[in-house]
Motif scaffolding. Structure first.
Motif, PDB file in Angstrom:
ATOM      1  N   GLY A 151       0.795  -1.228   0.000  1.00 55.46           N
ATOM      2  CA  GLY A 151       0.000   0.000   0.000  1.00 55.46           C
ATOM      3  C   GLY A 151       0.826   1.275   0.000  1.00 55.46           C
ATOM      4  O   GLY A 151       0.292   2.366   0.079  1.00 55.46           O
ATOM      5  N   ASP A 213      -9.417   5.772   4.606  1.00 52.70           N
ATOM      6  CA  ASP A 213      -8.081   5.585   5.165  1.00 52.70           C
ATOM      7  C   ASP A 213      -7.388   6.958   5.217  1.00 52.70           C
ATOM      8  O   ASP A 213      -7.839   7.899   4.567  1.00 52.70           O
ATOM      9  CB  ASP A 213      -7.342   4.637   4.208  1.00 52.70           C
ATOM     10  CG  ASP A 213      -5.991   4.204   4.736  1.00 52.70           C
ATOM     11  OD1 ASP A 213      -5.727   4.394   5.922  1.00 52.70           O
ATOM     12  OD2 ASP A 213      -5.213   3.668   3.933  1.00 52.70           O
ATOM     13  N   LYS A 215      -3.770   7.914   4.394  1.00 55.59           N
ATOM     14  CA  LYS A 215      -2.521   7.301   3.937  1.00 55.59           C
ATOM     15  C   LYS A 215      -1.273   8.130   4.237  1.00 55.59           C
ATOM     16  O   LYS A 215      -0.190   7.589   4.440  1.00 55.59           O
ATOM     17  CB  LYS A 215      -2.597   7.070   2.426  1.00 55.59           C
ATOM     18  CG  LYS A 215      -3.472   5.899   2.034  1.00 55.59           C
ATOM     19  CD  LYS A 215      -2.741   5.024   1.026  1.00 55.59           C
ATOM     20  CE  LYS A 215      -3.498   3.770   0.709  1.00 55.59           C
ATOM     21  NZ  LYS A 215      -4.585   3.976  -0.253  1.00 55.59           N
ATOM     22  N   GLY A 227       1.154   2.790   4.797  1.00 55.66           N
ATOM     23  CA  GLY A 227       0.117   1.772   4.610  1.00 55.66           C
ATOM     24  C   GLY A 227      -1.235   2.255   5.128  1.00 55.66           C
ATOM     25  O   GLY A 227      -2.264   1.646   4.858  1.00 55.66           O
ATOM     26  N   TYR A 270     -10.732  -4.861  -3.080  1.00 61.90           N
ATOM     27  CA  TYR A 270     -10.682  -3.560  -2.418  1.00 61.90           C
ATOM     28  C   TYR A 270     -10.380  -2.498  -3.467  1.00 61.90           C
ATOM     29  O   TYR A 270      -9.313  -2.507  -4.081  1.00 61.90           O
ATOM     30  CB  TYR A 270      -9.621  -3.643  -1.334  1.00 61.90           C
ATOM     31  CG  TYR A 270      -8.975  -2.383  -0.799  1.00 61.90           C
ATOM     32  CD1 TYR A 270      -9.370  -1.106  -1.173  1.00 61.90           C
ATOM     33  CD2 TYR A 270      -7.943  -2.482   0.112  1.00 61.90           C
ATOM     34  CE1 TYR A 270      -8.746   0.015  -0.659  1.00 61.90           C
ATOM     35  CE2 TYR A 270      -7.309  -1.367   0.637  1.00 61.90           C
ATOM     36  CZ  TYR A 270      -7.718  -0.125   0.232  1.00 61.90           C
ATOM     37  OH  TYR A 270      -7.087   0.969   0.734  1.00 61.90           O
ATOM     38  N   ASN A 286      -6.824  -3.541  -4.738  1.00 57.57           N
ATOM     39  CA  ASN A 286      -6.045  -4.464  -3.932  1.00 57.57           C
ATOM     40  C   ASN A 286      -6.840  -5.756  -3.837  1.00 57.57           C
ATOM     41  O   ASN A 286      -8.078  -5.732  -3.877  1.00 57.57           O
ATOM     42  CB  ASN A 286      -5.780  -3.891  -2.536  1.00 57.57           C
ATOM     43  CG  ASN A 286      -4.911  -2.638  -2.614  1.00 57.57           C
ATOM     44  OD1 ASN A 286      -3.843  -2.663  -3.188  1.00 57.57           O
ATOM     45  ND2 ASN A 286      -5.393  -1.538  -2.053  1.00 57.57           N
ATOM     46  N   ARG A 288      -7.059  -7.879  -1.357  1.00 56.91           N
ATOM     47  CA  ARG A 288      -7.050  -8.235   0.068  1.00 56.91           C
ATOM     48  C   ARG A 288      -7.878  -7.189   0.804  1.00 56.91           C
ATOM     49  O   ARG A 288      -8.222  -6.146   0.216  1.00 56.91           O
ATOM     50  CB  ARG A 288      -5.610  -8.183   0.579  1.00 56.91           C
ATOM     51  CG  ARG A 288      -4.995  -6.845   0.245  1.00 56.91           C
ATOM     52  CD  ARG A 288      -3.567  -6.661   0.644  1.00 56.91           C
ATOM     53  NE  ARG A 288      -3.072  -5.406   0.102  1.00 56.91           N
ATOM     54  CZ  ARG A 288      -3.316  -4.205   0.570  1.00 56.91           C
ATOM     55  NH1 ARG A 288      -4.078  -4.071   1.636  1.00 56.91           N
ATOM     56  NH2 ARG A 288      -2.823  -3.126   0.006  1.00 56.91           N
ATOM     57  N   GLY A 290      -8.362  -4.066   3.200  1.00 57.68           N
ATOM     58  CA  GLY A 290      -7.501  -2.917   3.518  1.00 57.68           C
ATOM     59  C   GLY A 290      -7.069  -2.967   4.978  1.00 57.68           C
ATOM     60  O   GLY A 290      -7.750  -3.518   5.837  1.00 57.68           O
ATOM     61  N   ASP A 291      -5.924  -2.400   5.236  1.00 58.00           N
ATOM     62  CA  ASP A 291      -5.361  -2.386   6.586  1.00 58.00           C
ATOM     63  C   ASP A 291      -4.875  -0.951   6.832  1.00 58.00           C
ATOM     64  O   ASP A 291      -3.891  -0.551   6.216  1.00 58.00           O
ATOM     65  CB  ASP A 291      -4.198  -3.388   6.609  1.00 58.00           C
ATOM     66  CG  ASP A 291      -3.626  -3.612   7.993  1.00 58.00           C
ATOM     67  OD1 ASP A 291      -4.112  -2.986   8.931  1.00 58.00           O
ATOM     68  OD2 ASP A 291      -2.692  -4.432   8.109  1.00 58.00           O
ATOM     69  N   PRO A 292      -5.579  -0.130   7.598  1.00 58.29           N
ATOM     70  CA  PRO A 292      -6.498  -0.439   8.703  1.00 58.29           C
ATOM     71  C   PRO A 292      -7.993  -0.400   8.384  1.00 58.29           C
ATOM     72  O   PRO A 292      -8.784  -0.365   9.337  1.00 58.29           O
ATOM     73  CB  PRO A 292      -6.172   0.677   9.693  1.00 58.29           C
ATOM     74  CG  PRO A 292      -5.873   1.865   8.840  1.00 58.29           C
ATOM     75  CD  PRO A 292      -5.206   1.296   7.594  1.00 58.29           C
ATOM     76  N   GLU A 293      -8.418  -0.416   7.123  1.00 54.87           N
ATOM     77  CA  GLU A 293      -9.865  -0.372   6.869  1.00 54.87           C
ATOM     78  C   GLU A 293     -10.616  -1.547   7.522  1.00 54.87           C
ATOM     79  O   GLU A 293     -11.705  -1.376   8.070  1.00 54.87           O
ATOM     80  CB  GLU A 293     -10.140  -0.368   5.362  1.00 54.87           C
ATOM     81  CG  GLU A 293      -9.807   0.947   4.673  1.00 54.87           C
ATOM     82  CD  GLU A 293      -8.414   0.953   4.063  1.00 54.87           C
ATOM     83  OE1 GLU A 293      -7.507   0.309   4.639  1.00 54.87           O
ATOM     84  OE2 GLU A 293      -8.219   1.600   3.028  1.00 54.87           O
TER      85      GLU A 293
HETATM   86  N1  GLY Z   1      -4.843   0.982   3.855  1.00 60.40           N
HETATM   87  C1  GLY Z   1      -4.315   0.817   2.567  1.00 60.40           C
HETATM   88  C2  GLY Z   1      -4.055  -0.539   2.161  1.00 60.40           C
HETATM   89  O1  GLY Z   1      -4.423  -1.490   2.833  1.00 60.40           O
HETATM   90  O2  GLY Z   1      -3.475  -0.711   1.111  1.00 60.40           O
END
Ligand code: GLY
Length: 444
Positions: A151, A213, A215, A227, A270, A286, A288, A290-293
């Motif tokens: 990310g 997010d 970023k 990320g 995503y 993406n 996968r 999202g992180d932190p979504e």
């Molecule tokens: N939060 C952005 C990502 O997971 O790519």
């Protein structure tokens, strides 16, 4: 149902936390997991890209469903290997994973909706990319590395020199490793960023609620890309019309195009979107969650998460009628190492996690932690995500920051403005009125 969660970050901690709420869950396993996950699951020391080791673990432990968190094992073919071994897995096969792994492959698939003015070019030679930067006359411009970069491979360059520096850093200095061998340079799209994540079972698409997010590393959305330094869900940006456009014009056609291209997609899809005056535009996909979504979405999910995940893995998503969500807003604040997104030194003792987690409506997700000599320490750039729920974004945000105040480690850095673009009564009213629209409809 015995579940194995693959990964060791905050997203995987949120998966474990979500499935632990399911009445159908049996054992919860994680590999390799982290100290937060270890409080809710049995952890096994198998690296995420050890495909054979992961399959052997799943079979030996009688796992019924594997939830694959990060993109690395997806690209390495973990889902293919698990399915071949007769184990259900949530995530795309290796053939579909390059939708994230390669910006250029995404473009070639023809599913790259752009604003009428946006254009892009792909480069394999730094000299050509630099020469192109010198001819550009509209700024900012966006430089994206063509590979997996957790990310972080998107740089917004505001001047020709910044663009050239970004090209050099990716293509000549190897800042993103192999991911930077090819890059895409594209027009900057003006608007508000929104994350929309869908569960896809190859054919059916179940769009989850919205999230946003943060970023950039610093307050006010300044500084280098990370990320993600925090997120909230849902967003007031998502009008019913925008929702319909995202589903009908972007997500469903993309899933169909993937199937047609022999890259049938299943798992979390995503879409990183820009909501422009002309409608939603995809910035990136993406493959996968999202992180932190995910850390702000799943705490709001009131449907059985395991039923949803298993249906996605088994191709029966169309049979899941309604996905239900709490009307609460969730806000997550990431606590990062002071050197993040640069190189960080692990091993800083962390204090106050239990006190933070004791706050009402708060969950502390471990993103990059480890235990050494019985002591919890930092083990990554992003260390913890403190998520809180509340009736409004302000309530959730205030709770998250109050809990985060309990936590300390040397050099801790966080953004102080998570949610700033949507704080206020107008956004909260919009958010409340949209909660019932188009979001509980299950698979399309
Ligand atoms: N939060 C952005 C990502 O997971 O790519």
């Amino acid at each position: 149902m015995n579940v194995l969660v693959v990964g060791s970050g905050g997203r995987e901690h949120a998966f474990v936390d979500a499935v632990s709420r399911s009445p159908q869950v049996g054992r919860i396993l994680a590999a390799p997991g982290n100290p937060g996950i270890a409080e809710q699951a049995e952890c096994f020391d198998v690296p995420v890209t050890d495909v054979a080791g992961m399959v052997a673990l799943a079979r030996a432990e009688g796992v019924d469903l594997v939830i694959v968190g990060p993109e690395g094992p997806l690209v390495a073919g973990l889902v293919d290997a698990l399915r071949k071994a007769g184990v259900a897995a949530l995530g795309p096969a290796a053939a579909a994973a390059p939708l994230e792994g390669s910006q250029a492959v995404m473009a070639e698939l023809g599913r790259r909706p752009r604003s009428p003015t946006a254009s892009y070019r792909t480069f394999s030679a730094a000299s050509e990319a630099i020469a192109y930067c010198e001819t550009l006359d509209r700024w900012p411009s966006v430089i994206k590395v063509d590979g997996l970069a957790a990310g972080k491979g998107v740089i917004i360059a505001r001047t020709p020199q910044a663009a050239i520096n970004a090209v050099r850093s990716a293509m000549l200095d190897g800042h993103f490793g192999d991911a930077g061998e090819r890059i895409v340079i594209e027009d900057f799209v003006q608007g508000e960023e929104l994350s929309m994540i869908a569960l896809v079972d190859g054919e059916s698409v179940a769009v989850l609620e919205s999230s946003r997010d943060h970023k950039a590393a610093y307050d006010g959305d300044l500084g280098p890309n990370t990320g993600g330094m925090g997120a909230f869900s849902p967003s007031a940006l998502l009008t019913p019309r925008t929702y319909e456009q995202i589903e009908e014009r972007i997500l469903i056609p993309t899933v169909h195009a993937m199937a047609k291209a022999g890259r049938t997609f299943s798992g979390f899809l995503y879409a990183g979107l820009m909501i422009t005056d002309e409608g939603p535009v995809v910035l990136e996909y993406n493959v996968r969650g999202g992180d932190p979504e995910i850390e702000v979405l799943l705490p709001r999910l009131t449907s059985d998460p395991l039923e949803l995940f298993a249906a996605t893995a088994n191709g029966t998503l169309a049979e899941v009628s309604d996905i239900e969500w709490s009307t609460d807003v969730a806000c997550g604040v990431v606590l990062a190492d002071g050197d993040y997104p640069g190189t960080v030194t692990p091993g800083k003792p962390i204090r106050g996690v239990a006190k933070a987690a004791a706050h009402a409506g708060v969950k502390v997700f471990h993103m990059g932690t480890r235990v050494r000599d019985g002591r919890l320490e930092t083990a990554g750039g992003r260390v913890l995500c403190v998520t809180a729920v509340g009736a409004t974004l302000k309530a959730a945000r205030d709770r998250a920051y109050a809990a985060a105040d309990e936590i300390s480690f040397e050099g801790l850095r966080r953004r102080e403005d998570i949610g700033w673009r949507e704080l206020g009564p107008v956004a909260d009213t919009l958010r409340a009125s949209q909660g019932a629209v188009g979001l509980g409809e299950g698979a399309a």
